[in-house]
Design an enzyme around this catalytic site. Structure first.
Site, mmCIF file in Angstrom:
data_model
loop_
_atom_site.group_PDB
_atom_site.id
_atom_site.type_symbol
_atom_site.label_atom_id
_atom_site.label_comp_id
_atom_site.label_asym_id
_atom_site.label_seq_id
_atom_site.Cartn_x
_atom_site.Cartn_y
_atom_site.Cartn_z
ATOM 1 N N LEU A 355 27.011 94.040 -27.431
ATOM 2 C CA LEU A 355 26.240 94.980 -26.603
ATOM 3 C C LEU A 355 27.141 96.019 -25.964
ATOM 4 O O LEU A 355 26.728 97.124 -25.678
ATOM 5 C CB LEU A 355 25.509 94.227 -25.491
ATOM 6 C CG LEU A 355 24.385 93.293 -25.911
ATOM 7 C CD1 LEU A 355 23.967 92.435 -24.730
ATOM 8 C CD2 LEU A 355 23.203 94.096 -26.423
ATOM 9 N N GLY A 358 32.214 95.115 -20.800
ATOM 10 C CA GLY A 358 31.994 95.161 -19.354
ATOM 11 C C GLY A 358 33.151 94.492 -18.664
ATOM 12 O O GLY A 358 33.600 93.429 -19.079
ATOM 13 N N GLY A 359 33.671 95.123 -17.636
ATOM 14 C CA GLY A 359 34.778 94.539 -16.896
ATOM 15 C C GLY A 359 35.868 94.157 -17.845
ATOM 16 O O GLY A 359 36.381 94.989 -18.584
ATOM 17 N N GLY A 361 35.688 91.981 -20.408
ATOM 18 C CA GLY A 361 35.327 91.281 -21.629
ATOM 19 C C GLY A 361 34.252 91.960 -22.435
ATOM 20 O O GLY A 361 33.657 92.948 -22.022
ATOM 21 N N ASP A 474 33.017 97.634 -8.182
ATOM 22 C CA ASP A 474 33.051 98.389 -9.433
ATOM 23 C C ASP A 474 31.676 98.973 -9.736
ATOM 24 O O ASP A 474 31.119 98.762 -10.808
ATOM 25 C CB ASP A 474 33.552 97.517 -10.583
ATOM 26 C CG ASP A 474 34.030 98.360 -11.760
ATOM 27 O OD1 ASP A 474 34.188 99.594 -11.581
ATOM 28 O OD2 ASP A 474 34.248 97.804 -12.855
#
Ligand SMILES: *[C@@H]1O[C@H](CO)[C@@H](O)[C@H](O)[C@H]1NC(C)=O
Ligand SMILES: *[C@@H]1O[C@H](CO)[C@@H](O)[C@H](O)[C@H]1NC(C)=O
Ligand SMILES: *[C@@H]1O[C@H](CO)[C@@H](O)[C@H](O)[C@H]1NC(C)=O
Ligand SMILES: *[C@@H]1O[C@H](CO)[C@@H](O)[C@H](O)[C@H]1NC(C)=O
Ligand SMILES: *[C@@H]1O[C@H](CO)[C@@H](O)[C@H](O)[C@H]1NC(C)=O
Ligand SMILES: *[C@@H]1O[C@H](CO)[C@@H](O)[C@H](O)[C@H]1NC(C)=O
Ligand SMILES: *[C@@H]1O[C@H](CO)[C@@H](O)[C@H](O)[C@H]1NC(C)=O
Length: 695
Positions: A355, A358-359, A361, A474
């Site tokens: 997908l 994010g961050g 990973g 964030d």
């Protein structure tokens, strides 16, 4: 002929009495345990409810986000057909709530009177299996419930996380009180912990003529004479002629098992109290066994230590696929999934299921076949330096946060050197996909404004409404996810850290994403709620303007979004910055307000930024936008310094290093790790990477 009127009268009487004596509409019943017995009919169960071998009705077990109900099979007449008013009723039952993790209660249960036994469409978790979001509060629900709730849901104005509340058609209680009991002849109210695993007896008595409802609790068989809740309430409009009575319970992320041991119900008098000692009991807790188990483990461990340790180490090194279990894991709320399960659900972490990033990973789409639910699995890379810290912070934080504008964490998994987090799947992806890089779908202003409101509510919850201040750290459009109804939900709490209200956060690591980092962060290194507000300001501006905070492809004067918006505002041409793809279709007042709020939040000086509470009030039109922009107007640099100052401080300070990780910029104080070109290169590099991700 003479007898006719009399027989007529008799017939009439009989007809009216028939509902009292009709065998199909029971007036009273009692279950001392639910094992099938000669004199009581079986309950109708739905969801995951079942009656165990001991005759205890177990509404739910500790699986997450499920519903269990048990209803009396036949409808009961709740209204007097003559007067069309509610009849009196009285009920008593014994229940227990046993949480999966002792410190964290899951959701509670509710005694329910409803028009059906199924309650189709109702949701688990905080809805207790009674209603869903769209039905909540609708008077056509004809729903009466007494909730025994073990979670404080601020959305429903719950008073605490251990209360008894009376709910009519909605989850927000008409009145509620802390769970407890009175002892006869003593006016002190003693607390009862609803999820303490104890057998608790509850009495609910309603007097139809007086329109009075009483709720009484006790840990004993005898009913205390003083109820803990005694309120006037007219149930005539709530009840239909015939209603079903029963119990509904549901589990959330953090689950509790809900048990009913016995139940008596009476329409014609006080329900008989239950003798708790004659009811079946839960299997004893393993509390006492725990010491023994530890002792045993230690002994065995010592005995086998010298012979086995070498072999064990060797074996463990061989078994790479084993799930690692450590002590702290047992205390963490959300459900644990096995690695195998998650691997299968994502088709072996197939590229096609990816997908995004994010961050720290990659995030994969998955389907849990057992429950047929879609999930998003975040796989934290092995290389991630701060993996373990982030992981622990992420589960312990989000596991306990519940808000409809936050992405729910469903569970987790830990494998050697690798962490996996399971989230609710957000079918509409992240917000950035709708505003940057020629999106396929253009969000209308109405949708954008709704999303802004959603995110502000989510952030307000994190900052002020939860028991501790949670910093998101964030906030950016890539971390705002949209569910199937385009509700905005804040996600990715990998960087969130918990601070107790009032204490000073201390940290030396600056985390966040370039363009959203408050200038003072680079000086102090201390994230605060104001630095979150700064990032939220950047988000506001980009949602209105439809571009990134820093856009290398833009004209030089438009490079830095906040500066550009500020300049346009000073020139009096604020509306020129609005995303041209909206084609002028927007509410000017709202747009102006959001832009000004965005500027205020982006103020260089943290103390000039509004709090999230203030932001939410402005957005909801409760208070007008304060005029604090005006004094700073003359001080050129107030806003304009923003990123310029930040960039300069970056250039000056050799101690800051910039590392790249999947499109995020991670700044770390004092470490000598690889430095990458100039800051300008960094931006260009970053945007290139992002482009790649969005193609
Ligand atoms: C109640 O359930 C048991 C099995 O659980 C069944 O044998 C019995 O026939 C049921 N009784 C009624 C009245 O439905
Ligand atoms: C809510 O419940 C009703 C029935 O009570 C159902 O028709 C509706 O589809 C549900 N809505 C959602 C969003 O699930
Ligand atoms: C309540 O539900 C009814 C029918 O289920 C529906 O027609 C009505 O619009 C709903 N009212 C509100 C305020 O949502
Ligand atoms: C409720 O409690 C009050 C005060 O204890 C009592 O006077 C009243 O009779 C009770 N009503 C019912 C319906 O039990
Ligand atoms: C709840 O009921 C008590 C007793 O009737 C009353 O004093 C109190 O104001 C009520 N609270 C709410 C929120 O209605
Ligand atoms: C009975 O009362 C309810 C509300 O209290 C009302 O909606 C309904 O129309 C009434 N029915 C009759 C037959 O008067
Ligand atoms: C219901 O109340 C009536 C009248 O007080 C009593 O005779 C009967 O035993 C009660 N039944 C139950 C099951 O409590």
């Amino acid at each position: 002929m003479l007898q006719s009127p009399i027989s007529h009268l008799l017939l009439h009487l009989l007809l009216h009495l028939s509902f009292l004596i009709s065998p199909s509409f029971s007036q009273s019943f009692i279950y001392n345990g639910f094992k099938n017995s000669a004199y009581s009919t079986n309950l109708t169960l739905n969801g995951i409810a079942e009656i165990n071998d001991d005759g205890i009705l177990r509404l739910t077990d500790v699986r997450s986000r499920l519903i269990g109900r048990g209803f009396y099979p036949d409808p009961i007449r709740f209204k007097n057909p003559e007067t069309n008013t509610s009849l009196s009723f009285s009920t008593s039952f014994a229940f227990a709530v046993v949480p999966k993790y002792r410190k964290l209660g899951g959701h509670g249960l509710a005694f329910t009177i409803a028009p059906t036994k199924e309650l189709v469409g109702a949701l688990p978790s905080r809805y207790l299996g009674l209603v869903n979001y769209s039905r909540n509060g609708n008077s056509s629900n004809h729903l009466f419930a007494v909730e025994f709730d073990t979670v404080q849901d601020l959305e429903f104005a719950d008073i605490d996380d251990n209360h008894v509340g009376v709910n009519i058609n909605r989850m927000r209680s008409v009145n509620s009180t802390r769970a407890g009991f009175f002892v006869d002849g003593d006016s002190t109210k003693y607390d009862i912990c609803l999820h303490g695993g104890n057998k608790i007896q509850a009495w609910i008595d309603y007097d139809g003529a007086e329109s009075q409802l009483n709720v009484t609790l006790s840990l004993h068989s005898k009913k205390p004479s003083k109820p803990i809740l005694s309120i006037p309430v007219d149930l005539s409009p709530v009840f239909q002629d015939f209603m079903y009575v029963g119990f509904s319970a549901s589990t959330g992320l953090v689950a509790s098992s809900h048990y009913i041991f016995g139940w008596s119900f009476n329409m014609t008098g006080n329900a008989k109290s239950l003798n708790l000692r004659h009811l079946p009991s839960l299997p004893p807790f393993k509390k006492n066994q725990r010491g023994f188990v530890i002792w045993l483990s230690v002994s065995i461990f010592l005995a086998f230590f010298f012979i086995a340790i070498t072999g064990a180490v060797y074996v463990f090194k061989q078994i790479k696929h084993i799930d690692v279990v450590e002590d702290w894991e047992l205390d963490v709320g959300p459900q644990k999934y096995s690695y195998k399960e998650l691997k299968e659900s994502t088709k072996g972490f197939h590229e096609k299921e990816l997908l995004g990033f994010g961050g720290s990973g990659k995030v994969y789409k998955g389907v849990l076949p057992k429950l047929d639910t879609q999930i998003a699995v975040k796989r934290i890379l092995k290389e991630s330096k701060h993996g373990q810290k982030e992981f622990m912070s992420e589960i312990s934080t989000i596991g306990r946060l519940r808000h409809r504008n936050l992405v729910q964490l469903l569970g987790w998994c830990r494998r050697k050197g690798e962490f996996l987090l399971v989230y609710d799947f957000m079918s509409n992806g992240s917000l950035d996909k709708y505003i940057f890089n020629n999106p396929k779908t253009i969000l209308t202003w109405k949708q954008r404004f709704k999303i802004i409101n959603d995110v502000s509510n989510g952030l307000l919850y994190l900052h002020e409404l939860w028991e501790q201040t949670v910093l998101h750290r964030d906030i950016k459009s890539a971390n705002v996810l949209l569910d199937s109804e385009l509700n905005g939900r804040l996600g990715d709490f990998g960087l969130a850290k918990l601070y107790d209200h009032g204490s000073h956060p201390t940290t030396t690591k600056v985390v966040g994403t370039l363009g959203y980092l408050a200038p003072e962060l680079t000086r102090t290194g201390k994230p605060t709620t104001s630095s979150d507000v700064f990032a939220f300001g950047a988000l506001l501006l980009e949602v209105v303007c439809g571009r990134r905070p820093i856009e290398p492809k833009a004209l030089p004067e438009e490079l830095i979004l906040v500066d550009w918006v500020f300049d346009k505002w000073r020139e009096g041409g604020l509306l020129e910055v609005v995303d041209s793809r909206l084609k002028g279709e927007f509410d000017k007042t709202e747009v102006m307000m959001v832009l000004k709020l965005g500027l205020m939040c982006s103020h260089d000086e943290p103390t000039f930024r509004p709090s999230m509470r203030h932001v939410v009030r402005c957005l909801q039109g409760e208070v007008p936008l304060p005029d604090i922009l005006a004094p700073t107007l003359s001080v050129k640099g107030g806003f304009v310094m923003g990123f310029g100052d930040f960039a300069a401080s970056l250039k000056k300070a050799n101690t800051w290093s910039i590392g790249y990780r999947e499109g995020d910029v991670d700044l770390e104080a004092g470490s000598g790790s690889p430095k990458l070109g100039s800051v300008q290169d960094g931006w260009l590099h970053k945007s290139k990477m992002d482009d790649k991700h969005h193609l």
